[in-house]
Motif scaffolding. Sequence first.
Motif, mmCIF file in Angstrom:
data_model
loop_
_atom_site.group_PDB
_atom_site.id
_atom_site.type_symbol
_atom_site.label_atom_id
_atom_site.label_comp_id
_atom_site.label_asym_id
_atom_site.label_seq_id
_atom_site.Cartn_x
_atom_site.Cartn_y
_atom_site.Cartn_z
ATOM 1 N N LEU A 1 1.039 -4.456 8.743
ATOM 2 C CA LEU A 1 1.791 -3.658 7.969
ATOM 3 C C LEU A 1 3.150 -3.317 8.314
ATOM 4 O O LEU A 1 3.278 -2.863 9.432
ATOM 5 C CB LEU A 1 1.096 -2.397 7.624
ATOM 6 N N GLN B 1 -6.440 -1.149 5.056
ATOM 7 C CA GLN B 1 -6.295 -0.721 6.427
ATOM 8 C C GLN B 1 -6.777 0.882 6.499
ATOM 9 O O GLN B 1 -6.041 1.581 5.891
ATOM 10 C CB GLN B 1 -5.177 -1.071 7.594
ATOM 11 N N GLN C 1 -2.131 -5.662 -4.857
ATOM 12 C CA GLN C 1 -2.164 -7.081 -4.401
ATOM 13 C C GLN C 1 -0.986 -7.688 -5.161
ATOM 14 O O GLN C 1 -0.219 -7.348 -5.961
ATOM 15 C CB GLN C 1 -3.396 -7.918 -5.139
ATOM 16 N N GLN D 1 -1.286 -0.503 -10.151
ATOM 17 C CA GLN D 1 -2.711 0.233 -10.082
ATOM 18 C C GLN D 1 -2.573 1.677 -10.449
ATOM 19 O O GLN D 1 -1.514 2.217 -10.129
ATOM 20 C CB GLN D 1 -2.971 -0.004 -8.505
ATOM 21 N N GLN E 1 0.857 -1.231 -0.057
ATOM 22 C CA GLN E 1 -0.032 0.029 -0.085
ATOM 23 C C GLN E 1 0.839 1.154 -0.048
ATOM 24 O O GLN E 1 1.921 1.309 0.712
ATOM 25 C CB GLN E 1 -0.867 -0.065 1.290
ATOM 26 N N PHE F 1 6.150 -0.611 7.467
ATOM 27 C CA PHE F 1 6.238 0.703 6.847
ATOM 28 C C PHE F 1 7.614 1.050 6.499
ATOM 29 O O PHE F 1 8.650 0.702 7.273
ATOM 30 C CB PHE F 1 5.734 1.760 7.656
ATOM 31 N N TYR G 1 -0.727 0.938 16.072
ATOM 32 C CA TYR G 1 0.596 1.280 15.655
ATOM 33 C C TYR G 1 1.451 2.539 16.251
ATOM 34 O O TYR G 1 0.410 3.271 16.882
ATOM 35 C CB TYR G 1 0.628 1.866 14.142
ATOM 36 N N LEU H 1 -3.346 0.632 -3.374
ATOM 37 C CA LEU H 1 -3.071 -0.958 -2.824
ATOM 38 C C LEU H 1 -2.891 -1.684 -4.010
ATOM 39 O O LEU H 1 -3.775 -1.961 -5.039
ATOM 40 C CB LEU H 1 -4.287 -1.450 -1.947
ATOM 41 N N SER I 1 -5.107 6.183 2.719
ATOM 42 C CA SER I 1 -4.556 5.180 1.981
ATOM 43 C C SER I 1 -4.643 5.761 0.201
ATOM 44 O O SER I 1 -5.787 6.313 -0.042
ATOM 45 C CB SER I 1 -5.466 3.760 1.941
ATOM 46 N N LEU J 1 4.220 7.244 2.372
ATOM 47 C CA LEU J 1 4.757 6.123 3.048
ATOM 48 C C LEU J 1 4.316 4.865 2.024
ATOM 49 O O LEU J 1 3.070 4.895 1.828
ATOM 50 C CB LEU J 1 4.115 5.905 4.494
ATOM 51 N N PHE K 1 0.551 5.300 1.283
ATOM 52 C CA PHE K 1 -0.304 6.188 2.155
ATOM 53 C C PHE K 1 0.242 7.605 1.637
ATOM 54 O O PHE K 1 1.506 7.643 1.616
ATOM 55 C CB PHE K 1 -0.007 5.616 3.484
ATOM 56 N N GLN L 1 -9.614 -6.610 -1.260
ATOM 57 C CA GLN L 1 -8.599 -5.916 -0.982
ATOM 58 C C GLN L 1 -8.890 -5.339 0.457
ATOM 59 O O GLN L 1 -9.593 -4.663 0.753
ATOM 60 C CB GLN L 1 -8.402 -4.665 -1.811
ATOM 61 N N PRO M 1 5.154 4.258 10.782
ATOM 62 C CA PRO M 1 4.584 3.651 11.873
ATOM 63 C C PRO M 1 4.920 2.469 12.086
ATOM 64 O O PRO M 1 5.449 1.303 11.133
ATOM 65 C CB PRO M 1 3.133 3.455 11.484
#
Lengths: 110, 115
Positions: free
Chosen positions: A98, B104, A51, A57, A34, A100, B35, A49, A46, A89, A36, B101, B43
């Motif tokens: 996640l 978060q 996959q 994307q 992802q 980061f 987080y 994303l 967000s 991020l 961000f 999907q 994070p």
Amino acid sequence: KQEVTQIPAALSVPEGENLVLNCSFTDSAIYNLQWFRQDPGKGLTSLLLIQSSQREQTSGRLNASLDKSSGRSTLYIAASQPGDSATYLCAVAAGNKLTFGGGTRVLVKP
Amino acid sequence: DTGVSQDPRHKITKRGQNVTFRCDPISEHNRLYWYRQTLGQGPEFLTYFQNEAQLEKSRLLSDRFSAERPKGSFSTLEIQRTEQGDSAMYLCASSRVGQTQETQYFGPGTRLLVL
């Protein structure tokens, strides 16, 4: 242990220039990746994303690619605007959490 | 969806005091994550819940930290005997397992300053 790195740590461009943000990760066994955006003192929004089975994307001026085998993702922002100034991020999902990177702080100068 | 909310947004406390933060996830999201983010860093994962069960805890979560999600809805994160090193932004996120999907969604965070 998964490690995520973002280079550069900071980037300053004139308005209208395209932005290229890089993210690399050490373990290719990921579920998704992802991107961000974080404004100063704020939470995370967000953007995209991808996959693990996908290569890219797109959303508006944003395009993100994923090369799992080489452990890399790139976020492209076309025709940057001052409102794009923020920290970006990337995060990889493996299991249920996640991991980061440290972020790239972007400044788009009018 | 009203989004993930966190309360308080800011907290200043003295070293040694206890603090408690609250997170309200997006309704019907069955996963909730905590987080921690220090200045200039990304994070770091602390813990997560699926419904009311706490399924994973990071080594970052020392025994001074405790998180609960008693009814599978909101969650609290308590820090006992705070230390200056606990100063950070505490972020909560939620997701719905089973979606194609599993994005978060993050709250605005609680910024903690320990003096």
